[in-house]
Design an enzyme around this catalytic site. Structure first.
Site, PDB file in Angstrom:
ATOM      1  N   LYS A 112       8.171  -3.435  -1.334  1.00 11.79           N
ATOM      2  CA  LYS A 112       9.301  -2.792  -1.190  1.00 11.79           C
ATOM      3  C   LYS A 112      10.602  -3.563  -1.881  1.00 11.79           C
ATOM      4  O   LYS A 112      11.522  -2.873  -2.591  1.00 11.79           O
ATOM      5  CB  LYS A 112       9.749  -2.410   0.017  1.00 11.79           C
ATOM      6  CG  LYS A 112       9.166  -1.218   0.821  1.00 11.79           C
ATOM      7  CD  LYS A 112       9.886  -0.540   1.879  1.00 11.79           C
ATOM      8  CE  LYS A 112       9.136   0.776   2.722  1.00 11.79           C
ATOM      9  NZ  LYS A 112       9.695   0.959   3.761  1.00 11.79           N
ATOM     10  N   LYS A 195      -2.887   3.908  -1.697  1.00 14.95           N
ATOM     11  CA  LYS A 195      -2.437   4.482  -0.345  1.00 14.95           C
ATOM     12  C   LYS A 195      -1.560   5.753  -0.682  1.00 14.95           C
ATOM     13  O   LYS A 195      -0.633   6.005  -1.592  1.00 14.95           O
ATOM     14  CB  LYS A 195      -1.543   3.562   0.518  1.00 14.95           C
ATOM     15  CG  LYS A 195      -1.201   4.201   1.765  1.00 14.95           C
ATOM     16  CD  LYS A 195      -0.386   3.472   2.495  1.00 14.95           C
ATOM     17  CE  LYS A 195       1.134   3.133   2.508  1.00 14.95           C
ATOM     18  NZ  LYS A 195       1.881   2.546   3.086  1.00 14.95           N
ATOM     19  N   LYS A 198       4.872   8.657   0.883  1.00 16.20           N
ATOM     20  CA  LYS A 198       6.035   9.423   0.625  1.00 16.20           C
ATOM     21  C   LYS A 198       6.642   9.209  -0.510  1.00 16.20           C
ATOM     22  O   LYS A 198       7.622   9.777  -1.192  1.00 16.20           O
ATOM     23  CB  LYS A 198       7.015   9.083   1.708  1.00 16.20           C
ATOM     24  CG  LYS A 198       6.619   9.660   3.240  1.00 16.20           C
ATOM     25  CD  LYS A 198       7.593   8.762   4.276  1.00 16.20           C
ATOM     26  CE  LYS A 198       7.208   8.784   5.634  1.00 16.20           C
ATOM     27  NZ  LYS A 198       7.961   8.324   6.657  1.00 16.20           N
TER      28      LYS A 198
HETATM   29  P1  TYM Z   1       5.791   4.805   8.403  1.00 15.90           P
HETATM   30  O1  TYM Z   1       6.805   5.855   8.773  1.00 15.90           O
HETATM   31  O2  TYM Z   1       5.368   4.205   7.263  1.00 15.90           O
HETATM   32  O3  TYM Z   1       4.336   5.610   8.767  1.00 15.90           O
HETATM   33  C1  TYM Z   1       4.286   6.220  10.049  1.00 15.90           C
HETATM   34  C2  TYM Z   1       2.623   6.144  10.697  1.00 15.90           C
HETATM   35  O4  TYM Z   1       1.954   6.588   9.577  1.00 15.90           O
HETATM   36  C3  TYM Z   1       0.822   5.689   9.197  1.00 15.90           C
HETATM   37  N1  TYM Z   1       0.571   6.074   7.661  1.00 15.90           N
HETATM   38  C4  TYM Z   1      -0.819   6.270   7.297  1.00 15.90           C
HETATM   39  N2  TYM Z   1      -1.792   6.230   8.000  1.00 15.90           N
HETATM   40  C5  TYM Z   1      -3.044   6.513   7.215  1.00 15.90           C
HETATM   41  N3  TYM Z   1      -3.011   6.783   5.740  1.00 15.90           N
HETATM   42  C6  TYM Z   1      -1.722   6.622   4.993  1.00 15.90           C
HETATM   43  N4  TYM Z   1      -1.823   6.944   3.834  1.00 15.90           N
HETATM   44  C7  TYM Z   1      -0.563   6.390   5.956  1.00 15.90           C
HETATM   45  N5  TYM Z   1       0.826   6.501   5.353  1.00 15.90           N
HETATM   46  C8  TYM Z   1       1.044   5.931   6.596  1.00 15.90           C
HETATM   47  C9  TYM Z   1       1.614   4.300   9.100  1.00 15.90           C
HETATM   48  O5  TYM Z   1       0.653   3.475   9.239  1.00 15.90           O
HETATM   49  C10 TYM Z   1       2.130   4.666  10.606  1.00 15.90           C
HETATM   50  O6  TYM Z   1       1.461   4.487  11.608  1.00 15.90           O
HETATM   51  N6  TYM Z   1       6.925   0.405  10.398  1.00 15.90           N
HETATM   52  C11 TYM Z   1       6.370   1.534  10.772  1.00 15.90           C
HETATM   53  C12 TYM Z   1       7.236   2.344  11.808  1.00 15.90           C
HETATM   54  C13 TYM Z   1       7.389   1.692  12.941  1.00 15.90           C
HETATM   55  C14 TYM Z   1       6.495   1.383  14.091  1.00 15.90           C
HETATM   56  C15 TYM Z   1       7.128   0.503  15.008  1.00 15.90           C
HETATM   57  C16 TYM Z   1       5.137   1.638  14.299  1.00 15.90           C
HETATM   58  C17 TYM Z   1       8.715   1.111  13.406  1.00 15.90           C
HETATM   59  N7  TYM Z   1       8.437   0.499  14.700  1.00 15.90           N
HETATM   60  C18 TYM Z   1       6.526   0.141  16.167  1.00 15.90           C
HETATM   61  C19 TYM Z   1       4.525   1.105  15.444  1.00 15.90           C
HETATM   62  C20 TYM Z   1       5.159   0.529  16.280  1.00 15.90           C
HETATM   63  C21 TYM Z   1       6.313   2.546   9.683  1.00 15.90           C
HETATM   64  O7  TYM Z   1       7.158   2.342   8.602  1.00 15.90           O
HETATM   65  O8  TYM Z   1       5.581   3.674   9.535  1.00 15.90           O
END
Ligand code: TYM
Length: 334
Positions: A112, A195, A198
């Site tokens: 990022k 991957k 978004k």
């Molecule tokens: P974020 O918002 O990027 O994504 C949310 C969830 O979706 C999953 N994900 C995917 N799974 C499979 N294939 C994909 N292509 C894919 N893209 C996204 C992510 O693995 C995630 O589970 N840092 C985290 C948010 C967060 C969080 C936390 C998660 C903040 N605090 C505490 C767990 C516990 C994030 O950016 O997810």
């Protein structure tokens, strides 16, 4: 006692990856007896620039997505991060526990921040300490996430361990990542080695929860594949990442194993498999999108759900924060 926590950033349009890797599994976990907390992590989102009106809209939209996917705010605690200040308060303590070197090794930060890491926000670097705080402020034990969050979860475990060691306590549990199912890493529809995300510049690379039925079907029809038919075994899909990805998506959407999907479609061309997948995806996603749109027509109701969830979350978090301050040696006299 076991407790589940997970979060999703309101930083744009939710993808099929978010749905299969996270949302769908969150709903499945809600059906167990375990307490579940699900968060819209607005404070994480602002580690990169968010237009305020978009942030507000996206926070409500992610909340609507949770509910539209089947999350019941009476069973799960559903809230947005910034309404429970204990996340930020514990994050500060963890900023003082974690080491800069640990943060510098995070692959998501490197991706990022890009070439000019000096210009990224300090919050982007510290992000994993806030994420550890999200989980540990509830002493959560299980964290369902997609594969891409694995390294952050390991860091959360390191933070818990160092805090416990520094203060000679066993106060924080070591949270277990739950990364399972057939779609822990949904890949781009244009490139099976990347991957689905978004932030990919190509809209054709992802299916989103805003897409209508025609758009979903068209994106799947146009998805990159190869000219070979589907083989008999998963092993034979090695080296065919696009084909493997579509099989995994089919499996995850239908709640089957990739093995059983490949056995059913073995010998068929993508010309036959893709329409079947498109139909499955539309049947599954169109009602969710429709329900999201319905919920979004009443933002006051969404805000009410978030406020109520935040009250319940804060009731769990506050005693844990008090105890943490006490362990650290902060004087608490009122
Ligand atoms: P974020 O918002 O990027 O994504 C949310 C969830 O979706 C999953 N994900 C995917 N799974 C499979 N294939 C994909 N292509 C894919 N893209 C996204 C992510 O693995 C995630 O589970 N840092 C985290 C948010 C967060 C969080 C936390 C998660 C903040 N605090 C505490 C767990 C516990 C994030 O950016 O997810």
């Amino acid at each position: 006692t076991p407790r589940v926590f997970s979060g999703i950033q309101p930083s744009g349009n939710l993808t099929l990856g978010n749905y299969l890797g996270a949302l769908k599994r969150f709903v499945e976990m809600q059906e167990s007896d375990i307490e579940t907390l699900y968060c819209v992590v607005d404070m994480h989102a602002i580690t990169v620039w968010q237009d305020p009106a978009d942030l507000r809209h996206n926070t409500r939209e992610v909340t609507a997505a949770y509910i539209a996917c089947g999350l019941d705010p009476a069973k799960s605690i559903l809230f947005n991060q910034s309404q429970v200040p204990a996340h930020a308060q514990l994050a500060w303590i963890f900023n003082c526990t974690a080491r800069i070197g640990w943060m510098n090794r995070m692959t998501q930060f490197k991706d990022k921040a890009g070439k000019n890491a000096e210009k990224s926000s300090l919050g982007l670097l510290a992000y994993p300490a806030l994420m550890a705080a999200d989980i540990l402020i509830y002493q959560a034990t299980h964290v369902p996430v997609g594969e891409d969050q694995k390294q952050h979860l390991e860091l959360a475990r390191d933070i818990a361990a160092k805090f416990n060691h520094d203060f000679d306590t066993d106060f924080f549990p070591s949270p277990d990542p739950l990364i399972d199912g057939e779609a822990t890493r949904v890949m781009s529809l244009r490139d099976g080695t990347k991957k689905m995300s978004k932030s990919d510049p190509s809209d054709q690379s992802r299916i989103t929860l805003r897409d209508d039925a025609d758009t979903i079907a068209k994106k799947i029809r146009k998805a990159k594949t190869d000219p070979e038919p589907l083989p008999e075994t998963l092993k034979e899909l090695e080296g065919r990442p696009e084909a493997r990805n579509l099989v995994n998506i089919y499996a995850a959407l239908s709640g089957r194993t990739a093995e059983s999907v490949i056995a059913e479609f073995s010998g068929q061309q993508f010309g036959q498999f893709k329409p079947a997948l498109a139909e499955l995806a539309v049947d599954h996603l169109a009602p969710i999108t429709q329900e999201m749109n319905r919920l979004m027509a009443d933002p006051a109701e969404i805000d009410r759900v978030l406020g109520n969830g935040a009250d319940r979350a804060a009731a769990i978090a506050e005693p844990i924060l008090d105890k943490t301050y006490d362990i650290v040696g902060m004087v608490r006299s009122r």
